[in-house]
Scaffold this active site. Structure first.
Site, short mmCIF file in Angstrom:
data_model
loop_
_atom_site.label_atom_id
_atom_site.label_comp_id
_atom_site.label_asym_id
_atom_site.label_seq_id
_atom_site.Cartn_x
_atom_site.Cartn_y
_atom_site.Cartn_z
N GLU A 139 0.87 -1.18 0.00
CA GLU A 139 0.00 0.00 0.00
C GLU A 139 0.91 1.24 0.00
O GLU A 139 1.23 1.77 1.06
CB GLU A 139 -0.88 -0.01 1.25
CG GLU A 139 -1.82 -1.20 1.38
CD GLU A 139 -3.22 -0.90 0.87
OE1 GLU A 139 -3.37 0.06 0.10
OE2 GLU A 139 -4.15 -1.63 1.25
N PRO A 140 1.33 1.71 -1.19
CA PRO A 140 2.31 2.80 -1.25
C PRO A 140 1.71 4.21 -1.23
O PRO A 140 2.43 5.18 -1.48
CB PRO A 140 2.99 2.53 -2.60
CG PRO A 140 1.89 1.97 -3.44
CD PRO A 140 1.06 1.13 -2.51
N GLU A 141 0.43 4.35 -0.91
CA GLU A 141 -0.23 5.66 -1.03
C GLU A 141 0.50 6.77 -0.27
O GLU A 141 0.58 7.91 -0.75
CB GLU A 141 -1.68 5.57 -0.53
CG GLU A 141 -2.60 4.75 -1.42
CD GLU A 141 -2.69 3.30 -1.00
OE1 GLU A 141 -3.70 2.66 -1.30
OE2 GLU A 141 -1.72 2.79 -0.37
N ILE A 142 1.02 6.46 0.92
CA ILE A 142 1.64 7.50 1.74
C ILE A 142 2.86 8.10 1.05
O ILE A 142 3.25 9.24 1.34
CB ILE A 142 2.02 6.92 3.12
CG1 ILE A 142 2.16 8.05 4.15
CG2 ILE A 142 3.28 6.05 3.05
CD1 ILE A 142 2.22 7.58 5.58
#
Length: 277
Positions: A139-142
């Site tokens: 989950e690379p959203e940050i």
């Protein structure tokens, strides 16, 4: 699963006895979740729920990846939104994901290669996951100033591991590590993925569909009683705060996407992290 002409639908459906297999069909975009694809999956779920001949569903992606997440090019092209606009969009996206969790029939995710961001959310709201040995999760959203849309990971992995993965934006969790931490159920060679996933679905389909459906409800009720749905709703509000903050990373990512394309934007996003490996 070869790449298809643009004229083909974004979601393919086929029945294999009592198993209905849904194939996300945007291979050139790594099956990124566009509005059209999300709507097509929603309609397909409704149709499967109403069809007594369907006992189990498989969800897979055409081409070389399962799903790379939400369509960020579509997102960048939509421009900026106020807090109301963001809340409505994020609430809609979370609600669409929960349709998989709430579906009366079991859904098995069949994952190869990239399973990232919204694609990882999608995999996690399915009931079971079979992945190939080349699968990569995260989950690379940050890393580009954004947030997770459907906060399922802490429920599957526990708070400690979820915090590690979400605070870092790690997006290269390999198949064996995913199996070790409980993110997937089975890992098989890539050449066996279709057969292994279908075999699991067929094994489930041998059982009485009413009993299977009630077992799914009973297991889901464990999370429900612990506040799962309220936590998902709370995350929508928190994510709205992230999106409306217009953080520098998000602004830059959107600008590069519009000016140079999504590939360049992702290269910029990942540059700081890949160089540390």
């Amino acid at each position: 699963m070869a790449e298809s002409p643009a004229a083909e639908p974004v979601l393919l459906t086929e029945d294999l006895g009592p198993v209905r297999r849904l194939t996300m069909n945007r291979p050139k975009a790594l099956n990124a979740l566009s509005g059209e694809l999300i709507d097509a999956m929603s309609a397909a779920l409704d149709a499967a729920a109403a069809d007594e001949n369907v006992r189990v569903l498989i969800l897979r992606g055409a081409g070389r990846a399962f799903c790379a997440g939400y369509d960020l090019a579509e997102d960048a092209g939509a421009g900026t939104k106020d807090s109301v606009g963001w809340y409505e969009e994020l609430k809609h996206s979370a609600d669409e994901m929960l349709k998989f969790f709430d579906h009366p029939k079991p859904i098995v995710a069949q994952v190869q290669s990239f399973c990232l961001a919204g694609g990882c959310d999608l995999m996690m709201v399915c009931d079971l996951t079979v992945c190939s040995d080349d699968a990569k999760f995260g989950e690379p959203e940050i890393r580009f100033g954004s947030g997770v849309v459907t906060m399922v990971m802490p429920w599957l992995l526990g708070a400690r591991k979820a915090k590690e993965l979400l605070f870092t934006g790690e997006d290269r969790v390999d198949a064996q590590e995913a199996l070790r931490i409980g993110l997937v159920n089975r890992v098989v060679p890539a050449s066996d993925l279709d057969d292994a996933t279908l075999a699991l679905a067929e094994e489930i389909a041998k059982n009485d569909p009413f009993a299977v459906g009630m077992q799914k409800k009973a297991i889901n009720a464990v999370w429900e009683q612990a506040g799962f749905r309220q936590a998902i709703e709370a995350n929508v509000a928190y994510d709205t705060l992230i999106e409306t903050a217009d953080l520098p990373e998000r602004t830059e990512f959107r600008s590069i996407t519009l000016e140079k394309g999504l590939k360049e934007a992702i290269a910029w996003r990942d540059g700081r992290f890949r160089s540390q490996r």
